[in-house]
Design a protein around this motif. Sequence first.
Motif, PDB file in Angstrom:
ATOM      1  N   GLY A  49     -14.400 -25.393   1.618  1.00 24.00           N
ATOM      2  CA  GLY A  49     -15.703 -25.710   1.063  1.00 24.00           C
ATOM      3  C   GLY A  49     -15.995 -24.505   0.886  1.00 24.00           C
ATOM      4  O   GLY A  49     -17.702 -24.127   1.154  1.00 24.00           O
ATOM      5  N   LYS A  50     -16.119 -23.478   0.468  1.00 23.58           N
ATOM      6  CA  LYS A  50     -16.057 -22.098   0.723  1.00 23.58           C
ATOM      7  C   LYS A  50     -16.021 -21.150  -0.135  1.00 23.58           C
ATOM      8  O   LYS A  50     -15.153 -21.113  -1.113  1.00 23.58           O
ATOM      9  N   THR A  51     -16.713 -20.564  -0.742  1.00 26.73           N
ATOM     10  CA  THR A  51     -16.522 -19.360  -1.830  1.00 26.73           C
ATOM     11  C   THR A  51     -15.951 -18.136  -1.463  1.00 26.73           C
ATOM     12  O   THR A  51     -15.111 -17.590  -2.350  1.00 26.73           O
ATOM     13  N   TRP A  52     -16.361 -17.385  -0.701  1.00 28.95           N
ATOM     14  CA  TRP A  52     -16.505 -15.806  -0.328  1.00 28.95           C
ATOM     15  C   TRP A  52     -17.082 -15.569  -1.392  1.00 28.95           C
ATOM     16  O   TRP A  52     -16.106 -13.977  -0.941  1.00 28.95           O
ATOM     17  N   VAL A  53     -18.661 -15.813  -1.956  1.00 24.70           N
ATOM     18  CA  VAL A  53     -18.185 -14.819  -3.021  1.00 24.70           C
ATOM     19  C   VAL A  53     -20.493 -14.458  -2.667  1.00 24.70           C
ATOM     20  O   VAL A  53     -20.626 -15.425  -2.482  1.00 24.70           O
ATOM     21  N   ALA A 121     -11.606 -21.103   7.520  1.00 21.73           N
ATOM     22  CA  ALA A 121     -13.283 -20.996   7.697  1.00 21.73           C
ATOM     23  C   ALA A 121     -14.366 -22.013   7.795  1.00 21.73           C
ATOM     24  O   ALA A 121     -15.533 -22.069   7.372  1.00 21.73           O
ATOM     25  N   GLY A 122     -14.207 -21.554   8.973  1.00 18.70           N
ATOM     26  CA  GLY A 122     -14.498 -22.058  10.734  1.00 18.70           C
ATOM     27  C   GLY A 122     -15.164 -24.386  10.433  1.00 18.70           C
ATOM     28  O   GLY A 122     -16.294 -25.057  10.818  1.00 18.70           O
ATOM     29  N   GLY A 123     -14.471 -24.386   9.447  1.00 16.20           N
ATOM     30  CA  GLY A 123     -13.901 -26.792   9.566  1.00 16.20           C
ATOM     31  C   GLY A 123     -13.224 -26.665  10.525  1.00 16.20           C
ATOM     32  O   GLY A 123     -12.573 -26.146  11.442  1.00 16.20           O
ATOM     33  N   SER A 124     -13.189 -27.519  10.585  1.00 18.00           N
ATOM     34  CA  SER A 124     -12.458 -28.122  11.644  1.00 18.00           C
ATOM     35  C   SER A 124     -10.803 -28.945  11.039  1.00 18.00           C
ATOM     36  O   SER A 124     -10.812 -29.096   9.991  1.00 18.00           O
TER      37      SER A 124
END
Length: 146
Positions: A49-53, A121-124
């Motif tokens: 759920g992240k793009t890292w851009v 990503a810091g998610g669960s």
Amino acid sequence: MADLPPLATAAQLAVRLGYGDAGFPTEAETDRAQALLVEVSELIRDEAGKTWVDGGGALDGVPSRVEKICLAAAARAFTNPEALTQRSIADSSKSFDRSGREGGEDVYLTDAEERAVRKAAGGSSFRAVTLESPYSGDATESLLGS
């Protein structure tokens, strides 16, 4: 997300596969590696759920673990394009079963990789599920045909 850069480079993949700093021996292999990295990166981004851009479209803050998973999945697909899990030479037998996964898909993340991506990503690793009670008014009305 199609125009986002891959989370790892073809040069990194070439080193991982044993080609060294010289890279892949042919342009076709370099192109194939690049395409696999793009596909794996899409799977990882969907899972995270992240793009890292950053705002300019350049990679920003990609966790080392995510980069390694991207390379591992791309290497798996590069070295095993048929996604075989078993092969016998005598009488030629092949197997694509990946316990619950569609056979023949060459680019995939393992369950452990999916969990690691979510964690990075810091998610669960848990997902929310909404259940509808059969005792709610809506369900009762639809059951009764009202």
